[in-house]
Design a protein around this motif. Structure first.
Motif, mmCIF file in Angstrom:
data_model
loop_
_atom_site.group_PDB
_atom_site.id
_atom_site.type_symbol
_atom_site.label_atom_id
_atom_site.label_comp_id
_atom_site.label_asym_id
_atom_site.label_seq_id
_atom_site.Cartn_x
_atom_site.Cartn_y
_atom_site.Cartn_z
ATOM 1 N N ARG A 247 10.187 -8.758 -11.508
ATOM 2 C CA ARG A 247 9.656 -7.652 -10.708
ATOM 3 C C ARG A 247 9.937 -7.878 -9.234
ATOM 4 O O ARG A 247 10.037 -9.023 -8.779
ATOM 5 N N VAL A 248 10.048 -6.789 -8.492
ATOM 6 C CA VAL A 248 10.279 -6.861 -7.055
ATOM 7 C C VAL A 248 9.478 -5.765 -6.369
ATOM 8 O O VAL A 248 9.287 -4.672 -6.926
ATOM 9 N N ALA A 249 8.974 -6.056 -5.182
ATOM 10 C CA ALA A 249 8.196 -5.081 -4.410
ATOM 11 C C ALA A 249 9.104 -4.376 -3.407
ATOM 12 O O ALA A 249 9.958 -5.002 -2.780
ATOM 13 N N VAL A 250 8.903 -3.083 -3.247
ATOM 14 C CA VAL A 250 9.642 -2.299 -2.256
ATOM 15 C C VAL A 250 8.636 -1.559 -1.374
ATOM 16 O O VAL A 250 7.913 -0.687 -1.861
ATOM 17 N N PRO A 251 8.564 -1.895 -0.084
ATOM 18 C CA PRO A 251 7.646 -1.191 0.822
ATOM 19 C C PRO A 251 8.220 0.147 1.282
ATOM 20 O O PRO A 251 9.402 0.425 1.097
ATOM 21 N N HIS A 252 7.353 0.977 1.886
ATOM 22 C CA HIS A 252 7.765 2.272 2.441
ATOM 23 C C HIS A 252 8.562 3.064 1.401
ATOM 24 O O HIS A 252 9.634 3.609 1.678
ATOM 25 N N ALA A 253 8.011 3.140 0.207
ATOM 26 C CA ALA A 253 8.770 3.670 -0.936
ATOM 27 C C ALA A 253 9.146 5.132 -0.764
ATOM 28 O O ALA A 253 10.237 5.548 -1.174
ATOM 29 N N ASP A 254 8.274 5.930 -0.181
ATOM 30 C CA ASP A 254 8.594 7.347 -0.022
ATOM 31 C C ASP A 254 9.859 7.539 0.806
ATOM 32 O O ASP A 254 10.591 8.511 0.623
ATOM 33 N N PHE A 255 10.120 6.622 1.705
ATOM 34 C CA PHE A 255 11.286 6.710 2.581
ATOM 35 C C PHE A 255 12.510 6.025 1.982
ATOM 36 O O PHE A 255 13.640 6.446 2.247
ATOM 37 N N ASN A 256 12.310 4.986 1.165
ATOM 38 C CA ASN A 256 13.415 4.113 0.778
ATOM 39 C C ASN A 256 13.928 4.235 -0.648
ATOM 40 O O ASN A 256 15.064 3.832 -0.919
ATOM 41 N N CYS B 197 1.534 5.576 -1.373
ATOM 42 C CA CYS B 197 2.823 6.050 -1.878
ATOM 43 C C CYS B 197 2.568 7.369 -2.595
ATOM 44 O O CYS B 197 1.793 7.428 -3.559
ATOM 45 N N HIS B 198 3.196 8.450 -2.144
ATOM 46 C CA HIS B 198 2.874 9.778 -2.653
ATOM 47 C C HIS B 198 4.007 10.444 -3.432
ATOM 48 O O HIS B 198 3.756 11.381 -4.189
ATOM 49 N N ALA B 199 5.246 9.990 -3.249
ATOM 50 C CA ALA B 199 6.381 10.695 -3.839
ATOM 51 C C ALA B 199 6.826 10.129 -5.182
ATOM 52 O O ALA B 199 7.680 10.723 -5.839
ATOM 53 N N TRP B 200 6.238 8.994 -5.615
ATOM 54 C CA TRP B 200 6.728 8.322 -6.805
ATOM 55 C C TRP B 200 5.598 8.000 -7.765
ATOM 56 O O TRP B 200 4.454 7.820 -7.342
ATOM 57 N N ARG B 201 5.951 7.932 -9.039
ATOM 58 C CA ARG B 201 4.984 7.609 -10.085
ATOM 59 C C ARG B 201 5.556 6.528 -10.994
ATOM 60 O O ARG B 201 6.786 6.367 -11.100
ATOM 61 N N ARG C 98 0.834 -1.215 0.000
ATOM 62 C CA ARG C 98 0.000 0.000 0.000
ATOM 63 C C ARG C 98 0.865 1.260 0.000
ATOM 64 O O ARG C 98 0.539 2.245 -0.663
ATOM 65 N N ASP C 99 1.979 1.229 0.739
ATOM 66 C CA ASP C 99 2.852 2.405 0.783
ATOM 67 C C ASP C 99 4.111 2.204 -0.052
ATOM 68 O O ASP C 99 5.094 2.928 0.127
ATOM 69 N N GLY C 100 4.050 1.255 -0.960
ATOM 70 C CA GLY C 100 5.246 0.917 -1.719
ATOM 71 C C GLY C 100 5.035 0.942 -3.212
ATOM 72 O O GLY C 100 4.070 1.519 -3.729
ATOM 73 N N VAL C 101 5.958 0.275 -3.906
ATOM 74 C CA VAL C 101 5.927 0.230 -5.367
ATOM 75 C C VAL C 101 6.282 -1.164 -5.837
ATOM 76 O O VAL C 101 6.856 -1.971 -5.099
ATOM 77 N N LEU C 102 5.941 -1.419 -7.081
ATOM 78 C CA LEU C 102 6.387 -2.612 -7.789
ATOM 79 C C LEU C 102 7.357 -2.135 -8.865
ATOM 80 O O LEU C 102 7.047 -1.221 -9.637
#
Length: 349
Positions: A121-130, A73-77, A25-29
């Motif tokens: 593909r790989v998932a990264v949680p807490h994307a805005d921070f990481n 996730c708010h900082a990435w598109r 939810r707060d991450g990216v693929l």
């Protein structure tokens, strides 16, 4: 999607069809375009990392493109070119808020606590921070070649060791990390001596800018590595780094130091090397040495390193000595196990 799957420690790594990871939810693929093959992957492959549960997908030195973002996730598109540190902080605990994400008690570790990037593909949680943005002119292979080796070397030299221009830096282990540390040490104005048992690795170290090399294999039974390094550095290194994490290189690193020298433990000690005799009196006490431990580089510390790259003072692409496909990952780990791998190999997606 396809991924390189490990089903038995020390066994074959086979390309299989597996379920695509869910986007946090707060991450990216991320669609993986490249992923470095690292000594830490070898630890996972051999079963010495307690976080790894089979079946497992390794790989933590990733570079790729975001293909999906979670609602929080708010900082990435989608479409952004990114990488990430292999230690992912939660972003909210005290350590993370104070900039110490590598010490986060709630961390995820790509390729260890979660499936990694030897996959499409790989998932990264807490994307805005990481997440860390990649410059458009930095190739995915070069970015993956940086991986944890370059970022770890950067923190070891600039943060933990506080390396100064003109100081002597000893690097024990001229593999991927060691070559990274040599090039960064040179860029920071240090004089460098590289120690290894492999003549080909030492040749690469010399090409990377090492002022001197020591072949530890030539000294077996007739010499002391620490004494050889002290002779090459006019009294000992100011900073010495153990890049392997074995008992011999740990003690060699300490014995390489001059008085008031700084040792940094980068190589992960596993198995019988997890607990070692510490030469406390004649080295740590008598020479007034400082010992530092460290793991990784937090995302908020990438900026200065990227600035070094952008300024032309460090070329991560020069570290990459070969590329391979997903099906070849196991073979590269086997070469690493046999001690025949030199340089850095990157899996291209």
């Amino acid at each position: 999607m396809q991924a390189a799957v490990l089903e038995a420690f020390g066994g074959a790594v086979t390309v299989q069809d597996v379920a695509e990871p869910d986007c946090p939810r707060d991450g990216v693929l991320i669609e993986v375009r490249a992923c470095g093959i690292c000594r830490s992957d070898h630890h996972a492959w051999k079963g010495v990392d307690p976080d790894v549960v089979l079946p497992h997908v390794m790989g933590h030195e990733l570079a790729g493109v975001i293909v999906e973002t979670g609602p929080d996730c708010h900082a990435w598109r989608a479409g952004a070119r990114v990488t990430a540190p292999f230690i992912l902080g939660c972003g909210t605990c005290g350590d993370c808020r104070e900039g110490r994400a590598t010490a986060c008690d709630h961390q995820d570790v790509i390729g260890f606590t979660q499936w990694g990037a030897f996959a499409e593909r790989v998932a990264v949680p807490h994307a805005d921070f990481n997440l860390v943005a990649l410059p458009d002119d930095l190739s995915f292979v070069a970015a993956a070649g940086m991986g944890c080796r370059v970022t770890t070397a950067w923190r070891a030299l600039t943060d933990r060791a506080d390396l100064k221009p003109g100081e002597w830096l000893a690097i024990h282990g001229a593999g991927g990390f060691g070559l990274s540390a040599i090039r960064l040490g040179v860029a920071l104005g240090a004089q460098v001596v590289a120690v290894d048992v492999n003549p080909e690795a030492l040749a690469l170290a010399k090409a990377a800018g090492a002022n001197a090399t020591v072949n530890a294999a030539d000294l077996v039974g007739r010499g002391d590595v620490g004494e050889a390094v002290r002779a090459a550095t006019d009294g000992g290194a100011h900073v010495s780094i153990d890049g392997l994490g074995i008992t011999a290189t740990f003690e060699n690193s300490l014995r390489s130091l001059r008085k008031l020298g700084r040792h940094v433990q980068v190589g992960m000690p596993v198995g019988p090397h997890a607990t070692v005799p510490l030469p406390l009196l004649d080295l740590v006490y008598a020479r007034q040495l400082t010992l530092h431990g460290m793991r990784g580089l937090a995302a908020n510390r990438f900026a200065n390193l990227m600035g070094l790259v952008a300024g032309g003072r460090f070329d991560p692409g020069a570290l990459v000595t070969g590329t391979c496909g997903m099906a070849d990952v196991g073979g590269v780990l086997g070469e690493m196990d046999a001690g025949t791998l030199t340089g850095i190999v990157v899996m291209e997606g």
